[in-house]
Design an enzyme around this catalytic site. Structure first.
Site, PDB file in Angstrom:
ATOM      1  N   ILE A  77       0.862  -1.181   0.000  1.00  0.00           N
ATOM      2  CA  ILE A  77       0.000   0.000   0.000  1.00  0.00           C
ATOM      3  C   ILE A  77       0.896   1.227   0.000  1.00  0.00           C
ATOM      4  O   ILE A  77       1.825   1.327   0.808  1.00  0.00           O
ATOM      5  CB  ILE A  77      -0.886  -0.012   1.265  1.00  0.00           C
ATOM      6  CG1 ILE A  77      -1.890  -1.166   1.187  1.00  0.00           C
ATOM      7  CG2 ILE A  77      -1.585   1.320   1.460  1.00  0.00           C
ATOM      8  CD1 ILE A  77      -2.707  -1.323   2.443  1.00  0.00           C
ATOM      9  N   CYS A  78       0.634   2.148  -0.912  1.00  0.00           N
ATOM     10  CA  CYS A  78       1.449   3.366  -0.998  1.00  0.00           C
ATOM     11  C   CYS A  78       1.295   4.200   0.266  1.00  0.00           C
ATOM     12  O   CYS A  78       0.179   4.548   0.664  1.00  0.00           O
ATOM     13  CB  CYS A  78       1.032   4.196  -2.204  1.00  0.00           C
ATOM     14  SG  CYS A  78       1.744   5.848  -2.155  1.00  0.00           S
ATOM     15  N   ILE A  79       2.425   4.570   0.851  1.00  0.00           N
ATOM     16  CA  ILE A  79       2.375   5.279   2.131  1.00  0.00           C
ATOM     17  C   ILE A  79       1.780   6.686   1.987  1.00  0.00           C
ATOM     18  O   ILE A  79       0.979   7.105   2.829  1.00  0.00           O
ATOM     19  CB  ILE A  79       3.783   5.345   2.794  1.00  0.00           C
ATOM     20  CG1 ILE A  79       3.665   5.921   4.211  1.00  0.00           C
ATOM     21  CG2 ILE A  79       4.774   6.124   1.969  1.00  0.00           C
ATOM     22  CD1 ILE A  79       4.896   5.737   5.046  1.00  0.00           C
ATOM     23  N   ALA A  82      -1.869   6.309   1.484  1.00  0.00           N
ATOM     24  CA  ALA A  82      -2.469   5.727   2.686  1.00  0.00           C
ATOM     25  C   ALA A  82      -2.614   6.757   3.802  1.00  0.00           C
ATOM     26  O   ALA A  82      -3.628   6.790   4.505  1.00  0.00           O
ATOM     27  CB  ALA A  82      -1.630   4.548   3.171  1.00  0.00           C
TER      28      ALA A  82
END
Lengths: 130, 143
Positions: A77-79, A82
């Site tokens: 998941i892209c930080i 996110a």
């Protein structure tokens, strides 16, 4: 063949997370490799374990988590995406001073570099979304 | 970022970022730009394409004061500093929206192979030229 998968739309709102799941599952069942599944934009919302869909509906998050466990999938998941949308793992929640995390089993939070790296390493990078 | 970029083991691929949506109203344009900036660290062969409503991303004089979101358009002008120097804008998309080349920001880069001469990053192409550019890529990310 080695695939990279990108999911760019949120669960239930858009079919992308469902189609990506079915595609990834089919690819793995055919014996191909999946280098990584990368969740970006609203796609990051697939990775919350707080999702409780009606019992007669499919459970998108759980489908992905089970697929990850079965095939040892790397689901990132892209930080940046996110953080905007409130998807947190334990470390990130602590770092941001938040009172809890919500990331689902099999998902991990990391940077956009993981998307580029998936493009470099995979034979095909397949994007799901508009 | 909390992770170091991993290199591709010396592999250089042609990456094309396809921008088809207006800059505001949805987050796609802004989050596309974030990928481009992070991706620049990977030393790949990067191009950007702007078509459909995506051409609005490059319009000059953007002002977001009244909508309460960040005006990220100055970042496009900094792309040259990240060695992102190939921006393709589709002529038909401009014309369909009543825009001309003069409506777009001036985006320049310094060409290190030509005595650091300042050159425009934007190339205007028609649909068929853009199709040929797309066909030539290894990785296409569409936002």
């Amino acid at each position: 063949m080695k695939f990279g998968i990108v999911v760019n739309e949120g669960p239930y709102t858009h079919q992308a997370a469902d189609t990506a799941y079915k595609f990834t599952k089919a690819v793995l069942e055919k014996g191909h490799d999946v280098h990584r599944v990368f969740f970006y934009h609203d796609g990051v919302n697939v990775g919350t374990r707080m999702s409780v869909p009606p019992q007669d509906d499919r459970h998108i998050q759980r489908n992905w988590s089970e697929l990850a466990e079965k095939y040892d999938l790397d689901m990132v998941i892209c930080i940046a995406a996110a953080q905007r949308r409130g998807i947190m793992d334990e470390n990130e929640a602590k770092r941001q001073g938040l009172d809890g995390d919500n990331i689902a089993p099999g998902f991990r939070i990391s940077g956009l570099g993981q998307l580029i790296e998936a493009g470099v390493q995979s034979d095909r990078l397949v994007t799901f979304g508009d | 970022m909390n992770d170091m970029p991993e290199d591709g083991g010396g592999v250089v691929k042609k990456f094309l970022y396809v921008n088809r949506k207006a800059p505001y109203g949805t987050i796609y344009a802004q989050e596309s730009l974030e990928v481009v900036l992070i991706g620049a660290a990977f030393e790949q062969d990067v191009s950007l394409a702007f078509l459909d409503d995506g051409v609005f991303q490059l319009v000059k004089g953007q002002n977001t004061d009244d909508i309460g979101v960040k005006n990220f358009s100055p970042t496009y002008r900094a792309l040259g500093d990240f060695e992102v120097t190939k921006l393709f804008v589709e002529k038909e998309s401009l014309a369909e929206r009543g825009l001309t080349e003069d409506d777009l920001m001036e985006i320049m880069y310094e060409d290190e192979d030509d005595d650091w001469e300042e050159k425009p990053s934007i190339t205007f192409v028609n649909k068929s030229e853009l199709a040929a550019i797309m066909a030539d890529q290894d990785v296409i990310l569409s936002f």
